[in-house]
Design an enzyme around this catalytic site. Sequence first.
Site, PDB file in Angstrom:
ATOM      1  N   LYS A  53       0.849  -1.203   0.000  1.00  0.00           N
ATOM      2  CA  LYS A  53       0.000   0.000   0.000  1.00  0.00           C
ATOM      3  C   LYS A  53       0.882   1.249   0.000  1.00  0.00           C
ATOM      4  O   LYS A  53       2.088   1.167   0.252  1.00  0.00           O
ATOM      5  CB  LYS A  53      -0.920  -0.023   1.214  1.00  0.00           C
ATOM      6  CG  LYS A  53      -0.199  -0.061   2.538  1.00  0.00           C
ATOM      7  CD  LYS A  53      -1.158  -0.254   3.695  1.00  0.00           C
ATOM      8  CE  LYS A  53      -0.388  -0.401   4.982  1.00  0.00           C
ATOM      9  NZ  LYS A  53      -1.091   0.076   6.142  1.00  0.00           N
ATOM     10  N   TYR A 111      16.497  30.098   6.661  1.00  0.00           N
ATOM     11  CA  TYR A 111      15.339  30.822   7.213  1.00  0.00           C
ATOM     12  C   TYR A 111      15.451  30.922   8.730  1.00  0.00           C
ATOM     13  O   TYR A 111      15.843  29.980   9.411  1.00  0.00           O
ATOM     14  CB  TYR A 111      14.047  30.070   6.879  1.00  0.00           C
ATOM     15  CG  TYR A 111      13.599  30.239   5.443  1.00  0.00           C
ATOM     16  CD1 TYR A 111      13.274  31.492   4.934  1.00  0.00           C
ATOM     17  CD2 TYR A 111      13.485  29.134   4.616  1.00  0.00           C
ATOM     18  CE1 TYR A 111      12.855  31.641   3.618  1.00  0.00           C
ATOM     19  CE2 TYR A 111      13.062  29.260   3.298  1.00  0.00           C
ATOM     20  CZ  TYR A 111      12.751  30.527   2.805  1.00  0.00           C
ATOM     21  OH  TYR A 111      12.340  30.663   1.511  1.00  0.00           O
TER      22      TYR A 111
HETATM   23  C1  LIG Z   1      -3.254  -4.705   8.272  1.00  0.00           C
HETATM   24  C2  LIG Z   1      -1.773  -4.555   8.072  1.00  0.00           C
HETATM   25  N1  LIG Z   1      -1.020  -5.648   7.963  1.00  0.00           N
HETATM   26  C3  LIG Z   1       0.320  -5.563   7.789  1.00  0.00           C
HETATM   27  C4  LIG Z   1       0.949  -4.348   7.725  1.00  0.00           C
HETATM   28  C5  LIG Z   1       2.452  -4.291   7.547  1.00  0.00           C
HETATM   29  O1  LIG Z   1       3.059  -3.749   8.688  1.00  0.00           O
HETATM   30  P1  LIG Z   1       4.630  -3.528   8.740  1.00  0.00           P
HETATM   31  O2  LIG Z   1       4.949  -2.527   7.701  1.00  0.00           O
HETATM   32  O3  LIG Z   1       4.886  -3.000  10.111  1.00  0.00           O
HETATM   33  O4  LIG Z   1       5.241  -4.844   8.468  1.00  0.00           O
HETATM   34  C6  LIG Z   1       0.201  -3.189   7.848  1.00  0.00           C
HETATM   35  C7  LIG Z   1       0.864  -1.878   7.810  1.00  0.00           C
HETATM   36  O5  LIG Z   1       0.467  -0.893   8.306  1.00  0.00           O
HETATM   37  C8  LIG Z   1      -1.206  -3.293   8.025  1.00  0.00           C
HETATM   38  O6  LIG Z   1      -1.977  -2.204   8.146  1.00  0.00           O
END
Ligand SMILES: Cc1ncc(COP(=O)(O)O)c(C=O)c1O
Length: 358
Positions: free
Chosen positions: A35, A254
């Site tokens: 994602k 700045y």
């Molecule tokens: C439902 C879910 N699973 C797995 C993950 C993966 O987590 P990580 O990046 O800490 O391995 C996430 C990340 O936010 C998540 O929201």
Amino acid sequence: MNRPARARIDLRALQHNFRRVQQAAPHSKIIAIVKAHAYGHGMVRVVQALPDADAFGVACMEEAVTLREAGCDRRIVLLEGLFSPADIMLINGYRLDVVIHSLHQVEMLEQGSLSRPLDIWLKIDTGMHRLGFRPADAAAIAERLRCIPQVATLRFMTHFACADDLACDMTAAQIRRFNATPGADAAERSLANSAGVLGWPDAHCEWVRPGIMLYGSSPLAGQRAAALDLRPVMTLSTELIAVNARSKGDTVGYGGDWVCPRDMLIGVAAIGYGDGYPRHAASGMPVRVNGKPAALAGRVSMDMLCIDLGDQPDARIGDEVVLWGAGLPVDEVAAQAGTISYELLCGVGSRVQFDYVS
Ligand SMILES: Cc1ncc(COP(=O)(O)O)c(C=O)c1O
């Protein structure tokens, strides 16, 4: 793009980190979490570089559709499930797996009509208290879902709140609650994020869901990525576009709140908060110039930042400046900037040129 701000994405490092997941959880299938543009690395390129992933986890329909339209034929899991009834047709058409975490979603599913039943991941809230059903309600919800023709397979999942902290009791308690959830033992299960993969073997089960470790950042508090045999995938770099001699007492940037402690060289690097470098990074933040340590001097601007070149009298315009990645762990930069690697990686902006190395 002529501007030298670049993110070099090392796909071999990504594949190495994926093998670390396989080594750590050899009996589990892997949902690679991609994602948010694969945590800022470029979702399609990352997916194409992971042919052995069993599935990919995304946050929304747009991400899932992008992957399908790029030719991804593996399982894609919508981690927050459907947002509106209109999603059902797309879920059906694009053959997506759906997380169901609320009654609202159960109702949308019950009212939708599909040409084929869906694979559902029932999310159980074992202590994160963000999304999911209470363990006590899980059996009834599972039964309700199994009764409708829209559902093919039901799997159970949960998400950890504190798995990065191996000394915290919360994760063991979450695993216990999950295992005691009626119906979970009869279904395929998924608990482990990256910290679960490396730190909590009891949580591996049938499916693991690593994200940050794939990108080479440590998921465990106090443990360096290199010590966990994780390799940085993104190296964010730019070049010096000016090298100026300044006098003791001159202010830089700045607000004028950084003052040259002596006569010295100040480099100006072409990258800033408009590219995703954290504006609140303080003077002294490590950077590397020509592979050697240097430090941020003064406030980060939108497109530039200034560097104390005190130890590098030979620095020149065009010299490489690394902000994080190879030689400078993103975890170290994040800690000094008061944030986490996830935020830095996800935040790299569209002005930065991405180069993929395979
Ligand atoms: C439902 C879910 N699973 C797995 C993950 C993966 O987590 P990580 O990046 O800490 O391995 C996430 C990340 O936010 C998540 O929201």
